[in-house]
Design an enzyme around this catalytic site. Structure first.
Site, short mmCIF file in Angstrom:
data_model
loop_
_atom_site.label_atom_id
_atom_site.label_comp_id
_atom_site.label_asym_id
_atom_site.label_seq_id
_atom_site.Cartn_x
_atom_site.Cartn_y
_atom_site.Cartn_z
N LYS A 158 33.81 32.25 24.01
CA LYS A 158 33.47 31.90 25.10
C LYS A 158 31.84 31.65 25.10
O LYS A 158 31.22 32.29 24.24
CB LYS A 158 33.62 33.16 26.27
CG LYS A 158 33.71 32.92 27.76
CD LYS A 158 34.28 33.94 28.25
CE LYS A 158 34.25 33.29 29.79
NZ LYS A 158 34.95 34.03 30.77
N GLU A 210 45.56 41.88 41.90
CA GLU A 210 45.14 42.41 43.06
C GLU A 210 46.38 43.29 43.86
O GLU A 210 46.16 44.34 44.45
CB GLU A 210 44.88 41.00 44.12
CG GLU A 210 43.32 40.26 43.60
CD GLU A 210 43.52 39.45 42.37
OE1 GLU A 210 44.55 39.43 42.04
OE2 GLU A 210 42.53 38.94 42.11
N ARG A 217 46.71 37.78 47.43
CA ARG A 217 47.79 38.25 46.54
C ARG A 217 48.37 39.51 46.85
O ARG A 217 49.54 39.64 46.25
CB ARG A 217 47.09 38.25 45.36
CG ARG A 217 46.83 36.91 44.44
CD ARG A 217 48.06 36.39 43.96
NE ARG A 217 47.97 35.13 43.49
CZ ARG A 217 47.42 34.64 42.17
NH1 ARG A 217 47.27 35.36 41.14
NH2 ARG A 217 47.31 33.21 42.06
C1 LIG Z 1 43.94 35.69 41.63
C2 LIG Z 1 42.36 35.90 41.23
N1 LIG Z 1 41.66 36.88 41.11
C3 LIG Z 1 40.49 36.75 40.63
C4 LIG Z 1 39.67 35.47 40.04
C5 LIG Z 1 38.49 35.37 39.58
N2 LIG Z 1 38.28 34.96 38.31
C6 LIG Z 1 38.20 33.66 37.89
S1 LIG Z 1 38.06 33.14 36.26
C7 LIG Z 1 38.35 34.83 35.96
C8 LIG Z 1 38.65 35.31 34.57
C9 LIG Z 1 39.56 34.51 33.74
O1 LIG Z 1 39.67 34.93 32.30
P1 LIG Z 1 40.46 33.96 31.29
O2 LIG Z 1 41.59 33.53 32.02
O3 LIG Z 1 40.37 34.98 30.07
O4 LIG Z 1 39.44 32.76 31.36
P2 LIG Z 1 38.21 32.32 30.47
O5 LIG Z 1 36.96 32.29 31.66
O6 LIG Z 1 37.63 33.59 29.82
O7 LIG Z 1 38.21 31.32 29.97
C10 LIG Z 1 38.57 35.70 37.05
C11 LIG Z 1 38.72 37.24 37.05
C12 LIG Z 1 40.70 34.26 40.15
N3 LIG Z 1 40.23 33.10 39.77
N4 LIG Z 1 41.72 34.59 40.70
#
Ligand SMILES: Cc1ncc(C[n+]2csc(CCOP(=O)(O)OP(=O)(O)O)c2C)c(N)n1
Length: 610
Positions: free
Chosen positions: A276, A360, A388
């Site tokens: 990242k 959630e 959700r």
């Molecule tokens: C249902 C939901 N809950 C929370 C989020 C907020 N959110 C956006 S990106 C993320 C983390 C995602 O991590 P990952 O899939 O590993 O992607 P990375 O950014 O590390 O590439 C979160 C918690 C979301 N987009 N959707």
């Protein structure tokens, strides 16, 4: 000479000499860093995806094949490679979306914003392809964070034994927004250092090059050699052909693995390791800070406007104070610890803090379990993500009238993230749930007061909804269910939450014109007590309801249903219409929806002309 400048089409990318790929990736990175430093956006996730996207779109054609990005916040390289090289309007009003958006380009195969649905969507597309006898490939790209969401396992379970070929790419950077959590994170840690990985680097890499037939044979058989070479894991045990882990910053390795996965013509899970923030030191060392970032200085890495007081930080501090005095209070977050202001709580009370991952629905059910056994759970969650948990709110919380507190952050218009992230349905869906109470502060003081009320002086489920960002002009603390803040005789304006300040300002302008408006502020939105409003309307005969929610299920709709037939009055509503609201700054969206001071002023005048 720029390589990126020469890439006009996907064919240009696919025909590009592989020697030029490192420079292309570097140019894409610079473009992303420079753009996001001015527009804000999801920097660290996108920097980690550059090589993977380039490799992917050299093998698949996003204008024909369907590439589904989970969450979709990591799609900037894809946008650059598919006709949107100029990202300068990224996340801006009427500009390029920060997420995949089919309306923007056919290359954006599906809308995204909420996590963990990509496998389900991709499987649906793969099935549609079979039914319609069409010919294209389907690929889902899901992060290790998104893999903590239960929905992704529903998709994987269904896809694993499907006859519909599908490639799922797991982009594993060991990070959600913060460090990834739970059993999924642990399982992936084990896979990352699995014998396969070491093997892939040496033996298998050679096999790819020299003995494709042998490699293919190993993949297909279930013999002992395979077991010793290919460590069994959750994905292979489910039924996927598991490939990886692969170095996500080595394009050659990626292209080989992706081509191989494509050729298998089965459900495949390709595990890719990325970093990242890759290629930009400040983001590599602080990936959480650069996950979703505002403007920053490219040279120094200094992020502007951090540490500002906001509703989230006020909530976090207030909950720490509560926890100090009451040891039965527990804070819950679904992978949004910093976003909802719970960082300090997590340090001070690690035993009473739970990060459930992007889950959630689970968080709501877990809160219900806690409440049933006498703990007071406070689940802090963005309004749009709580969508959700709708069934869990009904089935697990409401039917037993369990005392659970929902601190609903980012309620209303959220601005640049756009339509997937606006919190405009919460009032509608929460008010359908028996026993639910909804409170709406318009200031920091009110948030603190309402949180205290919700925790100590109310029963059953209580939701406190507050906006993204900061308090506006109003900083009072109204402690009644509803209050007449300004007396008037010509029109009644009913409002709540963030929009109160604009209403009060508009009222002052109207007063200068000789129009006397009565302003009624709702503190408890649901259940809705309409007595004060009725009294006011008998006098003014004109009602304007101003609120930052979708019109269906809004307070205006409920109020009109209650008052209709009782007596005659004119009315107008200012709200978010069907709730599909574009991106832009909150101020721009308020203006578009007539929720700014001017808009409310003119709406009131329009009402008086009726
Ligand atoms: C249902 C939901 N809950 C929370 C989020 C907020 N959110 C956006 S990106 C993320 C983390 C995602 O991590 P990952 O899939 O590993 O992607 P990375 O950014 O590390 O590439 C979160 C918690 C979301 N987009 N959707």
């Amino acid at each position: 000479l720029s390589v990126l400048e020469k890439i006009e089409t996907i064919q240009d990318l696919q025909n590009l000499d592989e020697k030029k790929l490192p420079q292309l990736c570097q140019e894409i990175r610079s473009e992303i860093i420079n753009t996001v430093s001015k527009t804000g956006g999801h920097l660290a996730s996108n920097l980690g995806m550059v090589e993977l996207t380039v490799a992917l779109e050299r093998i698949y054609n996003p204008f024909n094949d369907r590439i589904i990005f989970d969450v979709g916040h990591q799609c900037y390289t894809h946008k650059i490679l598919t006709g949107r090289k100029d990202l300068s309007t990224l996340r801006q009003y009427k500009g390029i979306s920060g997420f995949p958006k089919p309306k923007e380009s056919y290359a954006d195969a599906f809308i995204a914003g909420h996590a963990s649905n990509s496998v389900s969507v991709a499987l649906g597309m793969a099935k549609a392809r079979g039914i319609l006898k069409e010919d294209y490939n389907v690929v889902a790209i899901i992060g290790d964070g998104a893999l903590t969401g239960g929905l992704s396992y529903e998709g994987l379970s269904n896809a694993a034994l499907s006859k519909d070929p599908l490639v799922i790419i797991l982009n594993d950077n060991n990070m959600s927004i913060s460090k990834n959590v739970g059993g999924t994170a642990r399982m992936l840690s084990a896979l990352r250092v699995s014998p396969f990985y070491k093997g892939f680097k040496s033996t298998l890499k050679k096999m790819f090059e020299k003995n494709k037939g042998m490699f293919h044979f190993l993949f297909r058989t279930k013999n002992k050699i395979k077991k010793s070479l290919f460590q069994e894991n959750i994905f292979s045990n489910m039924g996927f052909d598991y490939i990886g882990p692969v170095n996500g910053h080595n394009i050659k390795e990626l292209e080989r693995a992706i081509s191989y996965a494509k050729g298998l013509n089965r459900p495949v899970l390709l595990h890719v390791l990325t970093k990242k923030g890759k290629g930009y030191k400040p983001a590599e060392s602080s990936p959480s800070a650069f996950h979703g970032v505002g403007k920053f200085n490219v040279n120094s890495g200094e992020i502007y406007n951090t540490g500002k007081i906001s509703y989230s930080s006020i909530f976090g501090d207030a909950l720490v104070q509560q926890a100090k005095q009451h040891n039965d209070i527990v804070a819950i977050t679904a992978a949004m610890c910093d976003g909802v202001g719970l960082e300090k709580f997590s340090f001070d009370y690690p035993d009473r803090f739970v990060d459930v991952g992007i889950a959630e629905g689970h968080a709501v059910s877990m809160a219900a379990g806690m409440a049933k056994q006498g703990v007071v759970p406070v689940f802090a969650v963005y309004a749009s993500f709580l969508q959700r948990g709708y069934d869990m709110l009904i089935h697990d919380v409401s039917l037993q009238n369990l005392h659970t507190v929902f601190a609903i952050d980012h309620a209303g218009i959220v601005g640049n993230d756009g339509e997937t992230h606006n919190g405009v349905y919460d009032v509608a869906f929460l008010s359908t749930i028996a026993n639910m109470k909804i409170l709406a502060p318009s200031s920091y003081a009110e948030l603190e007061y309402m949180l205290d009320q919700a925790i100590h002086h109310m029963e059953g489920p209580v939701a406190v909804r507050y906006p993204k960002g900061c308090e506006r002009n109003y900083s009072g603390c109204s402690k009644k269910e509803q209050e007449v803040l300004v007396k008037g005789k010509d029109a009644t304006i009913v409002t709540y939450g963030d929009l109160l300040s604009n209403v009060l300002d508009a009222q002052e302008y109207l007063e200068k014109d000789g129009i006397r408006v009565e302003v009624i502020k709702l503190n408890q939105l649901w259940p809705l007590n309409s007595e004060t409003i009725e009294e006011s309307l008998k006098k003014t005969k004109n009602l304007l309801v101003v609120e930052d929610v979708a019109s269906q299920g809004s307070i205006a709709e409920k109020l009109l249903a209650k008052l209709s037939g009782k007596f005659e009055f004119n009315h107008l509503e200012v709200n978010c219409n069907d709730g599909i609201i574009a991106q832009g700054s909150v101020e721009q969206i308020y203006k578009e929806l007539s929720m700014d001071v001017e808009g409310i002023y003119y709406k009131t005048r329009e009402l008086l002309k009726k």
